[in-house]
Design an enzyme around this catalytic site. Structure first.
Site, PDB file in Angstrom:
ATOM      1  N   ASP A 152     -41.115 -49.099  14.549  1.00 19.16           N
ATOM      2  CA  ASP A 152     -40.821 -47.700  14.260  1.00 19.16           C
ATOM      3  C   ASP A 152     -39.476 -47.381  14.908  1.00 19.16           C
ATOM      4  O   ASP A 152     -39.374 -47.251  16.125  1.00 19.16           O
ATOM      5  CB  ASP A 152     -41.952 -46.830  14.846  1.00 19.16           C
ATOM      6  CG  ASP A 152     -41.625 -45.339  14.819  1.00 19.16           C
ATOM      7  OD1 ASP A 152     -40.477 -44.980  14.504  1.00 19.16           O
ATOM      8  OD2 ASP A 152     -42.533 -44.545  15.132  1.00 19.16           O
TER       9      ASP A 152
ATOM     10  N   CYS B  22     -46.341 -35.355  19.663  1.00 21.52           N
ATOM     11  CA  CYS B  22     -47.078 -36.201  18.706  1.00 21.52           C
ATOM     12  C   CYS B  22     -47.328 -37.587  19.280  1.00 21.52           C
ATOM     13  O   CYS B  22     -47.287 -38.594  18.555  1.00 21.52           O
ATOM     14  CB  CYS B  22     -46.362 -36.306  17.365  1.00 21.52           C
ATOM     15  SG  CYS B  22     -46.132 -34.736  16.564  1.00 21.52           S
TER      16      CYS B  22
ATOM     17  N   LYS C  19     -33.158 -37.840  11.723  1.00 21.75           N
ATOM     18  CA  LYS C  19     -32.966 -38.088  13.157  1.00 21.75           C
ATOM     19  C   LYS C  19     -31.665 -38.836  13.407  1.00 21.75           C
ATOM     20  O   LYS C  19     -31.398 -39.280  14.524  1.00 21.75           O
ATOM     21  CB  LYS C  19     -34.148 -38.875  13.719  1.00 21.75           C
ATOM     22  CG  LYS C  19     -35.463 -38.054  13.705  1.00 21.75           C
ATOM     23  CD  LYS C  19     -36.566 -38.802  14.394  1.00 21.75           C
ATOM     24  CE  LYS C  19     -37.958 -38.270  14.082  1.00 21.75           C
ATOM     25  NZ  LYS C  19     -38.245 -36.969  14.693  1.00 21.75           N
TER      26      LYS C  19
ATOM     27  N   HIS D 146     -45.919 -42.951  18.502  1.00 27.91           N
ATOM     28  CA  HIS D 146     -46.023 -41.628  17.879  1.00 27.91           C
ATOM     29  C   HIS D 146     -47.274 -41.642  16.990  1.00 27.91           C
ATOM     30  O   HIS D 146     -47.659 -42.700  16.491  1.00 27.91           O
ATOM     31  CB  HIS D 146     -44.760 -41.419  17.034  1.00 27.91           C
ATOM     32  CG  HIS D 146     -44.612 -40.071  16.413  1.00 27.91           C
ATOM     33  ND1 HIS D 146     -45.220 -39.718  15.231  1.00 27.91           N
ATOM     34  CD2 HIS D 146     -43.906 -38.993  16.799  1.00 27.91           C
ATOM     35  CE1 HIS D 146     -44.877 -38.478  14.918  1.00 27.91           C
ATOM     36  NE2 HIS D 146     -44.083 -38.008  15.859  1.00 27.91           N
TER      37      HIS D 146
ATOM     38  N   GLN E  37     -36.383 -43.256  16.513  1.00 31.64           N
ATOM     39  CA  GLN E  37     -35.531 -42.762  17.606  1.00 31.64           C
ATOM     40  C   GLN E  37     -34.421 -43.746  17.972  1.00 31.64           C
ATOM     41  O   GLN E  37     -33.728 -43.531  18.963  1.00 31.64           O
ATOM     42  CB  GLN E  37     -36.382 -42.463  18.848  1.00 31.64           C
ATOM     43  CG  GLN E  37     -37.419 -41.380  18.654  1.00 31.64           C
ATOM     44  CD  GLN E  37     -36.810 -40.012  18.368  1.00 31.64           C
ATOM     45  OE1 GLN E  37     -35.616 -39.786  18.546  1.00 31.64           O
ATOM     46  NE2 GLN E  37     -37.632 -39.084  17.909  1.00 31.64           N
TER      47      GLN E  37
HETATM   48  N1  7TS Z   1     -41.864 -42.151  15.135  1.00 28.71           N
HETATM   49  C1  7TS Z   1     -41.237 -41.636  16.192  1.00 28.71           C
HETATM   50  C2  7TS Z   1     -40.932 -42.504  17.377  1.00 28.71           C
HETATM   51  C3  7TS Z   1     -40.845 -40.302  16.175  1.00 28.71           C
HETATM   52  O1  7TS Z   1     -40.203 -39.804  17.223  1.00 28.71           O
HETATM   53  C4  7TS Z   1     -41.141 -39.498  15.042  1.00 28.71           C
HETATM   54  C5  7TS Z   1     -40.840 -38.033  15.009  1.00 28.71           C
HETATM   55  C6  7TS Z   1     -41.767 -40.108  13.958  1.00 28.71           C
HETATM   56  C7  7TS Z   1     -42.129 -41.427  14.050  1.00 28.71           C
HETATM   57  C8  7TS Z   1     -42.070 -39.367  12.706  1.00 28.71           C
HETATM   58  O2  7TS Z   1     -40.899 -39.149  12.005  1.00 28.71           O
HETATM   59  P1  7TS Z   1     -40.905 -38.294  10.648  1.00 28.71           P
HETATM   60  O3  7TS Z   1     -39.455 -38.129  10.337  1.00 28.71           O
HETATM   61  O4  7TS Z   1     -41.628 -39.101   9.624  1.00 28.71           O
HETATM   62  O5  7TS Z   1     -41.580 -37.004  10.963  1.00 28.71           O
HETATM   63  N2  7TS Z   1     -40.710 -37.449  16.265  1.00 28.71           N
HETATM   64  C9  7TS Z   1     -40.600 -36.145  16.537  1.00 28.71           C
HETATM   65  C10 7TS Z   1     -40.382 -35.666  17.830  1.00 28.71           C
HETATM   66  O6  7TS Z   1     -40.252 -36.371  18.816  1.00 28.71           O
HETATM   67  N3  7TS Z   1     -40.309 -34.328  17.791  1.00 28.71           N
HETATM   68  O7  7TS Z   1     -40.492 -33.928  16.535  1.00 28.71           O
HETATM   69  C11 7TS Z   1     -40.662 -35.039  15.744  1.00 28.71           C
END
Ligand code: 7TS
Length: 415
Positions: free
Chosen positions: A209, A373, A235, A132, A212
């Site tokens: 990371d 992203c 999430k 990501h 997910q």
């Molecule tokens: N890493 C992964 C694998 C992600 O899917 C996401 C967000 C992030 C990092 C960032 O997470 P945040 O909570 O700091 O924003 N992914 C997504 C997505 O797949 N659709 O919207 C956000």
């Protein structure tokens, strides 16, 4: 009369679970909501919403500073949530759990502290081709600042990491490898234990990371032998604005502080400031106290049901969905990894993913379309975007059938 067994063969009573999530029970454009955008953010159960409301109604105060009862209660709840996270990750020490805003902030923290302290000209950071943007850009920024280089572990045509390439890239120049646990764009579950074993042989620490992964599988940071693990509460059925950085204490101890301010200090004079111990050294300022407590409630909720039951249920729904989608003419899966969790990414011949998303929305079906992203992995597969359905513990086979029906509708519109 014998009661009808509600539980699925996987042992998860999905209808009972769904009753916990108020947002699932609504109509969208006159159709029952089919929420398949869980990788972007999950919905929250009453148990989490209720705990946040209860905190604000009864215990609200700032933490770590008051001598009064409400502050003591708030501090106890906040630190209690830290212990819940520690237990959920099977981390050794509660001080290895740093509360941050989310996965993005957790990775930026490591880049700005560990990265700044350890990177010099000629050094390297490894990232995978399926990261990501939040696990690419912070490394790019610090590499640029320190004269270091970003190197990429490639993925094969199925969307699996090529581990032989990782082995080839590992060298004394590499200061850290950053890899996603579950890809939000492909659904790939990476073999973290194998990756950390390879990296360990070269003395390279590994950041994972886990954005997910946390809602879909049991994560044991000691068993995986990861050095850093980052995730977001939103999430995993918790609130937005809160996440966690887990770090092995011997690494966190050597990392300089990042943000300066209240709570992260031991003493301050204009001449010299001494810093607080872990984890407070990395938690400057008033945190999202209610959010952290909500994260604790989300962990209680998910672990109360059991991550292995959740994983078994989601696997069954995924398999059902993949079979249903395999019958759609012109549908091509992007990512057919050896092990998948939570995510189905696809394209339809000659139809833009945004059009798929818009037509499905009219049918009450929420998916995400775009590059998710993760532009580099889209480039790897030679496409600008995909349509993506992503699951949670409350997803059902019927919802995946509705998705397949919706996609036939898309084909009719474009026929
Ligand atoms: N890493 C992964 C694998 C992600 O899917 C996401 C967000 C992030 C990092 C960032 O997470 P945040 O909570 O700091 O924003 N992914 C997504 C997505 O797949 N659709 O919207 C956000």
């Amino acid at each position: 009369m014998t009661p009808v067994a509600a539980a699925t063969p996987t042992g998860l009573d999905v209808e009972a679970v769904r009753r916990d999530f108020p947002a699932l029970h609504q109509q969208v454009h006159g159709r029952p909501l089919v929420y398949l955008d869980n990788a972007a953010t999950t919905q929250r159960p009453r148990q989490v919403i209720g705990e946040i409301v209860r905190f604000y109604e009864q215990d609200n105060a700032n933490i770590h500073r008051g001598v009064h009862l409400l502050s003591e209660r708030a501090t106890k709840l906040y630190e209690g949530a830290r212990e819940k996270v520690r237990a959920a990750l099977n981390a050794t020490l509660a001080r290895e759990i740093i509360f941050v805003r989310g996965t993005t902030e957790a990775i930026n923290l490591v880049a700005q502290t560990f990265g700044r302290a350890n990177l010099g000209p000629g050094d390297e950071i490894l990232v995978s081709a399926m990261e990501h943007h939040s696990d690419i850009v912070p490394w790019q920024m610090i590499c640029q600042e320190r004269g270091a280089a970003l190197r990429v572990i490639p993925v094969d045509d199925r969307g699996d990491l090529i581990l032989e390439e990782l082995e080839r890239l590992l060298s004394p120049r590499v200061k850290l490898a950053a890899v996603v646990h579950v890809s939000n764009a492909l659904g790939t579950v990476n073999p973290i234990r194998q990756i950390t074993a390879l990296a360990r042989a070269h003395g390279v620490p590994v950041l994972v990371d886990g954005a997910q992964a946390m809602a879909h599988m049991a994560v044991d940071v000691r068993e995986l032998d990861v050095d850093f693990y980052a995730f977001s509460a939103h999430k995993m059925c918790g609130p937005t604005g809160v996440g966690v950085l887990y770090g092995k204490s011997h690494l966190l101890e050597t990392m300089p502080p990042w943000q300066g301010g209240g709570d992260m200090i031991r003493s301050v004079t204009f001449e010299k400031t001494t810093y607080n111990t872990l984890p407070h050294r990395f938690e400057a300022g008033t945190p999202d106290i209610a959010g952290v407590i909500g994260l604790g409630a989300a962990i209680d909720y998910l672990h109360g049901i059991g991550l292995s039951r959740i994983a078994a249920h989601e696997d069954a729904v995924l398999a059902h969905g993949l079979a249903a989608l395999s019958e759609i003419p012109g549908l091509r899966l992007i990512g057919t990894p050896r092990r998948r969790a939570g995510v189905i990414s696809f394209v339809l011949d000659g139809i833009h993913p945004h059009d798929i998303g818009t037509i499905l929305d009219r049918e009450g079906i929420a998916i995400r379309t775009g590059h998710h992203c993760a532009q580099p992995v889209m480039q790897r597969f030679g496409i600008p975007a995909t349509a993506r359905a992503s699951l949670a513990l409350y997803s059902t086979r019927e919802e995946l059938d509705a998705l397949a029906r919706g996609l036939r509708r898309v084909l009719e519109v474009f026929a």
